[in-house]
Each structure stands twice: as structure tokens, then as C-alpha cells.
Design a protein around this motif. Sequence first.
Motif, PDB file in Angstrom:
ATOM      1  N   ALA A   1      -9.768  21.891  -1.819  1.00 53.14           N
ATOM      2  CA  ALA A   1      -9.979  20.503  -1.383  1.00 53.14           C
ATOM      3  C   ALA A   1      -8.684  19.867  -0.906  1.00 53.14           C
ATOM      4  N   SER A   2      -8.854  18.945   0.052  1.00 48.46           N
ATOM      5  CA  SER A   2      -7.752  18.098   0.527  1.00 48.46           C
ATOM      6  C   SER A   2      -8.199  16.655   0.375  1.00 48.46           C
ATOM      7  N   PHE A   3      -7.358  15.857  -0.249  1.00 49.81           N
ATOM      8  CA  PHE A   3      -7.635  14.460  -0.580  1.00 49.81           C
ATOM      9  C   PHE A   3      -6.603  13.576   0.080  1.00 49.81           C
ATOM     10  N   THR A   4      -7.030  12.469   0.640  1.00 50.80           N
ATOM     11  CA  THR A   4      -6.106  11.436   1.096  1.00 50.80           C
ATOM     12  C   THR A   4      -6.583  10.114   0.533  1.00 50.80           C
ATOM     13  N   GLY A   5      -5.636   9.232   0.291  1.00 53.43           N
ATOM     14  CA  GLY A   5      -6.015   7.954  -0.286  1.00 53.43           C
ATOM     15  C   GLY A   5      -4.959   6.884  -0.081  1.00 53.43           C
ATOM     16  N   THR A   6      -5.348   5.692  -0.486  1.00 55.73           N
ATOM     17  CA  THR A   6      -4.461   4.545  -0.441  1.00 55.73           C
ATOM     18  C   THR A   6      -4.395   3.958  -1.846  1.00 55.73           C
ATOM     19  N   MET A   7      -3.199   3.780  -2.346  1.00 56.34           N
ATOM     20  CA  MET A   7      -2.968   3.199  -3.658  1.00 56.34           C
ATOM     21  C   MET A   7      -2.364   1.803  -3.493  1.00 56.34           C
ATOM     22  N   VAL A   8      -2.797   0.893  -4.366  1.00 55.18           N
ATOM     23  CA  VAL A   8      -2.313  -0.476  -4.327  1.00 55.18           C
ATOM     24  C   VAL A   8      -1.439  -0.733  -5.545  1.00 55.18           C
TER      25      VAL A   8
ATOM     26  N   LEU B   1       0.832  -1.202   0.000  1.00 53.72           N
ATOM     27  CA  LEU B   1       0.000   0.000   0.000  1.00 53.72           C
ATOM     28  C   LEU B   1       0.868   1.254   0.000  1.00 53.72           C
ATOM     29  N   PHE B   2       0.373   2.286  -0.660  1.00 55.30           N
ATOM     30  CA  PHE B   2       0.982   3.614  -0.620  1.00 55.30           C
ATOM     31  C   PHE B   2      -0.067   4.566  -0.075  1.00 55.30           C
ATOM     32  N   VAL B   3       0.290   5.363   0.904  1.00 52.59           N
ATOM     33  CA  VAL B   3      -0.601   6.407   1.400  1.00 52.59           C
ATOM     34  C   VAL B   3      -0.226   7.688   0.662  1.00 52.59           C
TER      35      VAL B   3
END
Length: 145
Positions: free
Chosen positions: A134-141, A114-116
Motif C-alpha cells: 500500500a501507498s498512503f498520502t495524507g494531510t496532517m493538521v 498543514l503537513f503533507v
Amino acid sequence: MQHAPRNPDFEAIVRESFARQAMMSTLGAGLVSVAPGAVAISAPIRPQFGQQIGAAHAAFTFALADSAAGYTALSLMPPDHDVLTSEASIHLLAPALGDRLIATGSVVKTGRRLFVVRSEVFAQTGDRPRTHVASFTGTMVPIPL
């Protein structure tokens, strides 16, 4: 935070992948900058991507934020890997009013599985100061190809 790319051709990979994104093309989006763990994307705010008060629609803002964050992760992938969004959250901070949106993505933490990531989205009108919308956070696989 400085990140070292695992693929010396990371910039070409990011640019080639971005060029294949029909969604980004439809939005008129373009890459502003590509660096290891940091990507910026810009797109004009067109009337057809607006909502009832004339601001850019949240879905438009989300699409740019997600792509900027995802491409930051891709910039750090080893050869023969891509990424997919696993989880994402966005905080809409202000109406996205202006001529264009600029999404700046960055990698918070790298991992094998995972990448945050995060991205910040700004509205810009001419030479006026940008508005943080806007502020976005996510998890990339990471996905082996």
C-alpha cells in the motif's frame, strides 16, 4: 529529505504518544524507528485482522499507514503541539499476505497549518523480501495543546 525537529525531545514525545494509542496496542503494533520526519511501525498480521482470503484487512493496513504518517508529522512539531489527520488516501497495491506489516512514514512538506505526509506499507514473511502492499498520502493538521 532531511528535516530538523523543532522539539529536541521529539523522540520521547512520539514514543509517549504512541504508547497512549489504544488502537495501536490492540493491533499489537510497535515503533520500529523514530527519526525527524521518518517513523516506522510494525504489527503482526493476526487472523482476527484478516479478510476473507486471509490477507490483512484494508482497515488494518490503513490504520498502520495513517499512524506512521501522523507520527512523522508529530516528530517535527514544536513543543505543546499534536497532529490530527485532515485528509488521507490509500492505494492498495497487493494482498497484504505475510507474518507482519511494516509502515514507513515520511514528511513530504511542512507548513504552519498543514503537513503533507506519506507512508508505504510492506508485508513481510520471515526473511523473504518484503511485498509493497500500500501507498498512503495524507494531510496532517498541527493542533496546539
